[in-house]
Motif scaffolding. Structure first.
Motif, PDB file in Angstrom:
ATOM      1  N   GLU A  20     -50.779 -25.064  31.956  1.00  0.00           N
ATOM      2  CA  GLU A  20     -50.422 -23.774  31.675  1.00  0.00           C
ATOM      3  C   GLU A  20     -49.971 -23.333  30.246  1.00  0.00           C
ATOM      4  OE1 GLU A  20     -47.781 -22.258  34.856  1.00  0.00           O
ATOM      5  OE2 GLU A  20     -48.562 -20.298  34.580  1.00  0.00           O
ATOM      6  N   GLY A  21     -49.138 -24.207  29.903  1.00  0.00           N
ATOM      7  CA  GLY A  21     -48.516 -24.188  28.591  1.00  0.00           C
ATOM      8  C   GLY A  21     -49.503 -24.575  27.547  1.00  0.00           C
ATOM      9  N   LYS A  24     -51.811 -21.772  27.056  1.00  0.00           N
ATOM     10  CA  LYS A  24     -51.342 -20.835  26.152  1.00  0.00           C
ATOM     11  C   LYS A  24     -51.499 -21.272  24.589  1.00  0.00           C
ATOM     12  CE  LYS A  24     -49.441 -17.222  28.297  1.00  0.00           C
ATOM     13  NZ  LYS A  24     -49.543 -15.839  27.660  1.00  0.00           N
ATOM     14  N   TYR A  25     -50.942 -22.568  24.318  1.00  0.00           N
ATOM     15  CA  TYR A  25     -50.860 -23.052  23.016  1.00  0.00           C
ATOM     16  C   TYR A  25     -52.168 -22.958  22.314  1.00  0.00           C
ATOM     17  CZ  TYR A  25     -47.265 -25.001  20.221  1.00  0.00           C
ATOM     18  OH  TYR A  25     -46.253 -25.087  19.115  1.00  0.00           O
TER      19      TYR A  25
ATOM     20  N   ASN B 138     -43.773 -21.541  25.897  1.00  0.00           N
ATOM     21  CA  ASN B 138     -44.844 -21.414  26.926  1.00  0.00           C
ATOM     22  C   ASN B 138     -44.702 -22.745  27.805  1.00  0.00           C
ATOM     23  OD1 ASN B 138     -46.124 -19.514  25.305  1.00  0.00           O
ATOM     24  ND2 ASN B 138     -47.370 -20.973  24.219  1.00  0.00           N
ATOM     25  N   GLY B 162     -44.030 -18.138  29.144  1.00  0.00           N
ATOM     26  CA  GLY B 162     -45.383 -18.263  29.272  1.00  0.00           C
ATOM     27  C   GLY B 162     -45.744 -18.653  30.603  1.00  0.00           C
ATOM     28  N   PRO B 163     -45.108 -19.673  31.051  1.00  0.00           N
ATOM     29  CA  PRO B 163     -45.634 -20.134  32.523  1.00  0.00           C
ATOM     30  C   PRO B 163     -45.209 -19.031  33.631  1.00  0.00           C
ATOM     31  CG  PRO B 163     -43.755 -21.547  31.972  1.00  0.00           C
ATOM     32  CD  PRO B 163     -44.160 -20.606  30.941  1.00  0.00           C
ATOM     33  N   MET B 164     -46.028 -19.189  34.905  1.00  0.00           N
ATOM     34  CA  MET B 164     -45.723 -18.103  35.780  1.00  0.00           C
ATOM     35  C   MET B 164     -44.811 -19.006  36.766  1.00  0.00           C
ATOM     36  SD  MET B 164     -46.969 -15.371  35.517  1.00  0.00           S
ATOM     37  CE  MET B 164     -48.464 -14.217  35.059  1.00  0.00           C
ATOM     38  N   GLY B 179     -46.184 -15.046  31.984  1.00  0.00           N
ATOM     39  CA  GLY B 179     -47.279 -14.710  31.260  1.00  0.00           C
ATOM     40  C   GLY B 179     -47.182 -14.001  29.755  1.00  0.00           C
TER      41      GLY B 179
END
Lengths: 199, 306
Positions: A20-21, A24-25, B138, B162-164, B179
């Motif tokens: 997930e990170g 985003k990155y 994040n 960032g993470p859910m 998010g």
């Protein structure tokens, strides 16, 4: 594949255990690259982040084909009674070009007729001197590129990763950053990543 | 009382102001921008239809302001470009549109995973607010690690990252909104606006819980009334160049005058009932520019409510 055939950002990946990170990155990096007009200049980019270690590694390959701008490209050079009249067409490069001519001929022997026009004394063969002056570099995009790349790296790196190791030349870049002293295995990891993008 | 934001023209807006005051409501903040007026007002619940009708008549927009009357701290790990301006400024602005007074706080040593820490001054400053919003990055790992920053903070904390994740994964916070995280573009996408709405909802809920707590042991005097009296009896407050010289908190106010000079003036303000300010409040020096932090004593301490 030859370097010239490389498409803009044909390889751009962000690897991390935290998927997930990483996603985003990837967004953060593409935002920064487009802010600094680097998307077209960088061909391949690989990023590795381990938030547990913590370490941040980025390697990249520049696209070739950025031409230097010489005085011949931006100025008209003609012969006049006192010597050679160099009149610079592009205002943007005027001060830099005049500065270079000052450095070459000495400030006192250069006659400035206008802001963007100077007369330099004739020395020896006219044709040879004209070639000399024409080949003076007034703008090197690679210098700008290097500055922008360093700026981008600092913006991309997580804040607080103050221990850094970097390597940038005309074709490649490699950068390791962490909160802790750089470990040899991170350097190995960086080498592996460089190999994987053909740097 | 219900908080609203009034957005309308300058022409005849005084009529609205007078109506609110006649009904026993309060004008919390008023900004005049050329020919536009934006006001945050408190209206008694029973009179909402009357006020709405007046706003319609003046062709103004009246929207609910769930965060009005509260001061929220938006805390970022640094003021460097890694965290500013897009995310932090956009969120702070969004909170202001919901009526809160928002202060942005960039930490001196909030960066990194191992290095991150708060200074005593920062802890005190954050504790002067009604709630704190921490904006993190994040990576799950880093957010979990950085919960150590919450240790000495007494006000409720909302975290955005960032993470859910579930709030239970982030010990010490009341709510977590995922998010968002670190981003380098303005928050304009639909889903980003939805995440900001979630932050407003989370902070709104936290504030409601605090209000409910105060209701169990009511304050001796309501904060808007304190504000109104100070504005009436301390004329120097008009000279403060801050847009909100008296900023409301849920249990008091921040008065933007120097503590040492004005402490006694404030304590000597007298209410119509004959009660002096010093009987119902306690003052302390703010960590923000030496201003005055006013906290209203509860009924259990004073024995009365005016």
């Amino acid at each position: 594949m030859s370097d010239l055939a490389m498409e803009p950002l044909e390889v751009f990946t962000v690897e991390s255990e935290d998927r997930e990170g990483a996603a985003k990155y990837r967004e953060v990096i593409s935002d920064i690259l487009s802010d600094l007009n680097l998307v077209r200049a960088i061909g391949r980019l690989k990023v590795y982040i381990d938030p547990k270690a913590p370490v941040f590694i980025i390697v990249g390959l520049f696209r070739p084909g950025l031409a230097k701008l010489t005085l011949g490209d931006v100025a008209d050079i003609t012969s006049v009674e006192e010597g050679l009249l160099v009149s610079i067409r592009e205002e943007l490069y005027a001060s830099k070009a005049v500065g270079k001519l000052w450095a070459k001929y000495g400030r006192e022997s250069v006659i400035q007729t206008e802001r963007a026009a100077v007369i330099v004394p004739l020395k020896g063969d006219f044709a040879k001197q004209m070639d000399d002056i024409s080949s003076i570099v007034v703008y090197d995009p690679r210098e700008d590129l290097k500055k922008n790349v360093i700026d981008a790296l600092l913006r991309i790196t997580p804040e607080g990763f103050r221990v850094r190791k970097h390597y940038i030349d005309e074709h490649t870049l490699a950068f390791i950053a962490s909160e802790d002293p750089i470990k040899p295995e991170w350097v190995e990891m960086c080498k592996k990543l460089r190999g994987s993008i053909g740097a | 009382m219900e908080p609203f934001i009034f957005q309308g023209g300058l022409y005849k807006h005084e009529e609205f102001e007078e109506l609110v005051e006649d009904l026993g409501g309060y004008i919390l903040q008023k900004n005049v921008l050329q020919l536009d007026v934006i006001m945050v007002v408190l209206v008694p619940n029973a009179d909402i239809p009357v006020v709405e009708a007046k706003a319609r008549e003046l062709l103004a927009k009246l929207t609910k302001a769930p965060l009005a009357g509260a001061e929220v701290a938006v805390v970022t790990p640094t003021l460097a470009y890694q965290h500013l301006p897009h995310l932090a400024c956009d969120i702070a602005e969004y909170l202001r549109r919901s009526g809160s007074k928002t202060n942005m706080i960039g930490l001196a040593r909030g960066v990194g995973k191992r290095l991150a820490q708060l200074t005593a001054k920062e802890v005190d400053l954050i504790n002067e607010h009604d709630a704190a919003l921490f904006l993190y990055g994040n990576f799950r790992e880093c957010i979990r690690e950085k919960t150590k920053l919450f240790q000495d903070i007494e006000v409720p904390i909302v975290v955005a990252g960032g993470p859910m994740m579930e709030a239970s994964e982030v010990p010490g916070c009341e709510a977590y909104v995922g998010g968002l995280g670190r981003m380098m573009h303005r928050l304009r996408q639909k889903d980003e606006t939805a995440r900001m709405d979630a932050i407003v909802a989370a902070i709104g809920k936290v504030l409601d819980e605090r209000r409910a707590e105060f209701d169990k042991d009511p304050l001796s005097v309501s904060p808007p009334r304190v504000k109104a009296e100070i504005e009436k009896q301390v004329p120097d407050i008009q000279d403060s160049i801050s847009p909100t010289p008296v900023t409301l908190n849920l249990n008091g106010a921040r008065i933007k005058l120097p503590y040492d000079e004005y402490k006694d003036t404030i304590l000597n303000v007298r209410f119509d009932e004959g009660v002096y300010m010093r009987e119902v409040v306690s003052l302390s020096k703010s960590r923000m520019k030496g201003y005055i932090v006013l906290r209203i004593k509860p009924k259990s301490e004073t024995g009365f409510v005016i």
